[in-house]
Design a protein around this motif. Structure first.
Motif, PDB file in Angstrom:
ATOM      1  N   SER A  20     -21.677  47.801  60.934  1.00  0.00           N
ATOM      2  CA  SER A  20     -22.935  48.228  60.311  1.00  0.00           C
ATOM      3  C   SER A  20     -22.961  49.734  60.119  1.00  0.00           C
ATOM      4  O   SER A  20     -23.499  50.236  59.120  1.00  0.00           O
ATOM      5  CB  SER A  20     -24.124  47.767  61.154  1.00  0.00           C
ATOM      6  N   THR A  21     -22.370  50.484  61.044  1.00  0.00           N
ATOM      7  CA  THR A  21     -22.325  51.941  60.915  1.00  0.00           C
ATOM      8  C   THR A  21     -21.417  52.351  59.764  1.00  0.00           C
ATOM      9  O   THR A  21     -21.761  53.238  58.968  1.00  0.00           O
ATOM     10  CB  THR A  21     -21.835  52.570  62.229  1.00  0.00           C
ATOM     11  N   ALA A  22     -20.246  51.724  59.667  1.00  0.00           N
ATOM     12  CA  ALA A  22     -19.332  52.029  58.567  1.00  0.00           C
ATOM     13  C   ALA A  22     -19.978  51.708  57.227  1.00  0.00           C
ATOM     14  O   ALA A  22     -19.846  52.461  56.254  1.00  0.00           O
ATOM     15  CB  ALA A  22     -18.036  51.250  58.738  1.00  0.00           C
ATOM     16  N   ARG A  23     -20.685  50.606  57.164  1.00  0.00           N
ATOM     17  CA  ARG A  23     -21.344  50.227  55.913  1.00  0.00           C
ATOM     18  C   ARG A  23     -22.448  51.212  55.549  1.00  0.00           C
ATOM     19  O   ARG A  23     -22.651  51.513  54.369  1.00  0.00           O
ATOM     20  CB  ARG A  23     -21.913  48.816  56.042  1.00  0.00           C
ATOM     21  N   ARG A  24     -23.158  51.713  56.541  1.00  0.00           N
ATOM     22  CA  ARG A  24     -24.218  52.687  56.249  1.00  0.00           C
ATOM     23  C   ARG A  24     -23.632  53.943  55.614  1.00  0.00           C
ATOM     24  O   ARG A  24     -24.182  54.475  54.655  1.00  0.00           O
ATOM     25  CB  ARG A  24     -24.968  53.029  57.540  1.00  0.00           C
ATOM     26  N   GLN A 198     -25.825  63.141  57.050  1.00  0.00           N
ATOM     27  CA  GLN A 198     -26.738  62.514  56.092  1.00  0.00           C
ATOM     28  C   GLN A 198     -27.096  61.084  56.484  1.00  0.00           C
ATOM     29  O   GLN A 198     -28.121  60.550  56.038  1.00  0.00           O
ATOM     30  CB  GLN A 198     -26.150  62.524  54.676  1.00  0.00           C
ATOM     31  N   VAL A 199     -26.276  60.464  57.317  1.00  0.00           N
ATOM     32  CA  VAL A 199     -26.564  59.091  57.754  1.00  0.00           C
ATOM     33  C   VAL A 199     -26.698  59.018  59.276  1.00  0.00           C
ATOM     34  O   VAL A 199     -26.492  57.965  59.887  1.00  0.00           O
ATOM     35  CB  VAL A 199     -25.488  58.107  57.253  1.00  0.00           C
ATOM     36  N   GLY A 200     -27.027  60.150  59.881  1.00  0.00           N
ATOM     37  CA  GLY A 200     -27.304  60.169  61.312  1.00  0.00           C
ATOM     38  C   GLY A 200     -26.092  60.127  62.210  1.00  0.00           C
ATOM     39  O   GLY A 200     -26.194  59.754  63.386  1.00  0.00           O
ATOM     40  N   LEU A 201     -24.937  60.530  61.701  1.00  0.00           N
ATOM     41  CA  LEU A 201     -23.707  60.551  62.496  1.00  0.00           C
ATOM     42  C   LEU A 201     -23.233  61.973  62.723  1.00  0.00           C
ATOM     43  O   LEU A 201     -23.813  62.913  62.193  1.00  0.00           O
ATOM     44  CB  LEU A 201     -22.621  59.731  61.784  1.00  0.00           C
ATOM     45  N   THR A 202     -22.173  62.117  63.493  1.00  0.00           N
ATOM     46  CA  THR A 202     -21.601  63.428  63.717  1.00  0.00           C
ATOM     47  C   THR A 202     -20.083  63.298  63.885  1.00  0.00           C
ATOM     48  O   THR A 202     -19.600  62.260  64.370  1.00  0.00           O
ATOM     49  CB  THR A 202     -22.200  64.077  64.985  1.00  0.00           C
TER      50      THR A 202
END
Length: 210
Positions: A20-24, A198-202
């Motif tokens: 789900s994270t990769a897709r986001r 931009q998608v809440g990752l780092t």
């Protein structure tokens, strides 16, 4: 000619969460022409047969020794070395001698068409899901123009490296950007940080090249 560099932005032993994270991240750059490719290394005949039964449209290709088929006409080489779809896999176990690991792959598929079935089939094997033909947007506040040639997202399954050579008990999401080096510094690395944010990752580690 230019090359890409991929930065890890998320890692977890939870496959559903990794997906789900990769897709986001992928959806952030997705376009109507975006595609997905998948591959996994299978290290036993039993695993080849299991995956073939679950992914009948996949292609399978076994190892060959260096120079093994020098001078051998293409049509006389073993089908498993050339690459066959699941229904064409040899039935006799001897055909797999010196051919393991066997790579199973499906390339350039429509986004959303294969990811779930593939990830459910991978099991403990090392593999990857790679979304390509994305388009990263401009980041004027960060001083970066967007890009499309190297705009990709990869989900590494049961490994942390793009070489797919080191097993791990977790899965890693990578964001790809252009590799641009000046004074031994990756000048596009801040753009990778911006994309992740931009998608809440780092970014959680150094860039990886192939």
């Amino acid at each position: 000619m230019s090359n890409d560099i991929a930065y890890p932005v998320f890692r977890t032993p939870d496959l559903a969460l990794a997906m789900s994270t990769a897709r986001r991240l992928m959806e952030f750059g997705r376009r109507e022409y975006s595609q997905v490719s998948v591959s996994v290394e299978l290290r036993s005949v039993a695993e080849v047969r299991r995956v073939a039964a679950e992914l009948p449209g996949a292609w399978f290709r076994g190892e060959e020794e260096y120079g093994e088929f020098d001078g051998v006409p293409f049509q006389e080489q073993p089908p498993l070395v050339l690459g066959v779809q699941a229904p064409g896999l040899p039935a006799e176990p001897s055909a797999y001698e010196r051919r393991l690991p066997v790579e199973c792959s499906l390339l350039d598929q429509p986004v959303g068409s294969i990811e779930d079935a593939f990830s459910a089939t991978t099991g403990p094997n090392i593999g990857e899901i790679r979304w390509t033909s994305l388009c990263w947007p401009d980041a004027p506040e960060a001083g970066f123009a967007g890009e499309s040639k190297h705009a990709e997202v990869t989900l590494l399954l049961n490994t942390r490296t793009r070489d797919l050579d080191q097993p791990a008990d977790d899965h890693t999401v990578l964001v790809h950007t252009l590799r641009a080096v000046f004074d031994d510094r990756q000048t596009r690395e801040p753009y990778a940080h911006w994309l992740a944010e931009q998608v809440g990752l780092t970014v959680i580690g150094p860039g990886q090249r192939l």
